[in-house]
Enzyme design. Structure first.
Site, PDB file in Angstrom:
ATOM      1  N   ASN A   1       4.899  22.162  34.571  1.00 62.43           N
ATOM      2  CA  ASN A   1       4.420  21.600  35.839  1.00 62.43           C
ATOM      3  C   ASN A   1       5.597  20.927  36.560  1.00 62.43           C
ATOM      4  OD1 ASN A   1       3.182  20.116  37.878  1.00 62.43           O
ATOM      5  ND2 ASN A   1       1.963  18.854  36.490  1.00 62.43           N
TER       6      ASN A   1
ATOM      7  N   CYS B   1      -1.054  16.777  34.639  1.00 67.06           N
ATOM      8  CA  CYS B   1      -1.057  17.548  33.397  1.00 67.06           C
ATOM      9  C   CYS B   1      -1.111  16.631  32.171  1.00 67.06           C
ATOM     10  CB  CYS B   1       0.147  18.466  33.338  1.00 67.06           C
ATOM     11  SG  CYS B   1       1.736  17.628  33.489  1.00 67.06           S
ATOM     12  N   HIS B   2      -0.791  15.338  32.354  1.00 64.51           N
ATOM     13  CA  HIS B   2      -0.876  14.401  31.222  1.00 64.51           C
ATOM     14  C   HIS B   2      -2.316  14.214  30.761  1.00 64.51           C
ATOM     15  CE1 HIS B   2      -1.374  11.880  34.832  1.00 64.51           C
ATOM     16  NE2 HIS B   2      -2.144  11.113  34.068  1.00 64.51           N
TER      17      HIS B   2
ATOM     18  N   TYR C   1      -6.728  21.849  26.408  1.00 66.56           N
ATOM     19  CA  TYR C   1      -6.061  23.037  26.937  1.00 66.56           C
ATOM     20  C   TYR C   1      -7.053  24.197  27.002  1.00 66.56           C
ATOM     21  CZ  TYR C   1      -1.691  20.507  26.283  1.00 66.56           C
ATOM     22  OH  TYR C   1      -0.682  19.578  26.356  1.00 66.56           O
TER      23      TYR C   1
ATOM     24  N   GLU D   1      -4.497   4.675  32.265  1.00 67.79           N
ATOM     25  CA  GLU D   1      -5.711   5.167  32.925  1.00 67.79           C
ATOM     26  C   GLU D   1      -6.972   4.857  32.124  1.00 67.79           C
ATOM     27  OE1 GLU D   1      -5.568   9.301  33.939  1.00 67.79           O
ATOM     28  OE2 GLU D   1      -3.732   9.114  35.116  1.00 67.79           O
TER      29      GLU D   1
END
Length: 194
Positions: A156, A164-165, A133, A191
């Site tokens: 979001n 945003c993850h 962040y 991912e």
């Protein structure tokens, strides 16, 4: 009795299809929506003519989200699955590990100021990587606004699409997520985030 129920279901499907087509042809379909079954649960997808305006997780109460869109965007909200087929196709490719970046247009009309600056930077976080962040706050132009960057991610309107993850705490722990911590961890694991 079963044949009548099946006939009624078919009639309702035909009626909905005609209504959707008529609304689109008349230019009065302001918000189209559909659901999408994903590995992190059913997602509500909603789009305006400008682009995807909302992705909502099951825990957000899809009916409440649609009511909110009717209040904040337009009361002309209608199930129009085919209008969201390109989004669904890209999500299928993403969850299959074949799409590292989304190409669908998004409509962020309701996001302004620093929150918008944060969301605009999130697409730059590569697939399989994370940023803190604090790092996101810095690239958005306000290095001391770490909490505000967190709030921008938490609110979001198009999670997954605007990733945003991929934003985590400075200590590497996931932090809060609109779809829940389990969904955030599942996306990061899928991912292969590092």
């Amino acid at each position: 009795m079963i044949a009548v129920n099946n006939a009624s279901t078919v009639d309702m499907t035909i009626l909905r299809t005609r209504l959707t087509g008529s609304a689109q042809a008349a230019g009065v379909l302001d918000v189209a929506y559909r659901t999408f079954d994903s590995p992190v649960g059913p997602l509500l997808l909603a789009a305006t003519p400008e682009g995807l305006v909302r992705v909502a997780f099951e825990g957000e109460d899809h009916e409440a989200v649609l009511d909110s869109l009717a209040t904040t965007v337009s009361p002309r909200v209608l199930a129009a699955p085919s209008r969201l087929d390109p989004v669904a196709r890209e999500l299928e490719e993403y969850f299959a590990g074949e799409r590292p970046r989304f190409g669908v247009a998004v409509d962020l009309r309701a996001v302004r100021g620093f929150r918008r600056a944060v969301l605009d930077r999130l697409a730059g976080i590569p697939f399989g990587h994370t940023r803190s962040y604090a790092q996101v706050a810095a690239v958005a132009g306000r290095p001391r606004a770490v909490r505000a960057a967190g709030t921008a991610c938490a609110t979001n309107p198009v999670p997954v699409i605007v990733p945003c993850h991929r934003v985590v705490r400075s200590d590497g722990t996931p932090g809060r997520y609109r779809g829940g911590e389990a969904a955030k961890l599942a996306l990061l694991t899928m991912e292969g985030a590092r």
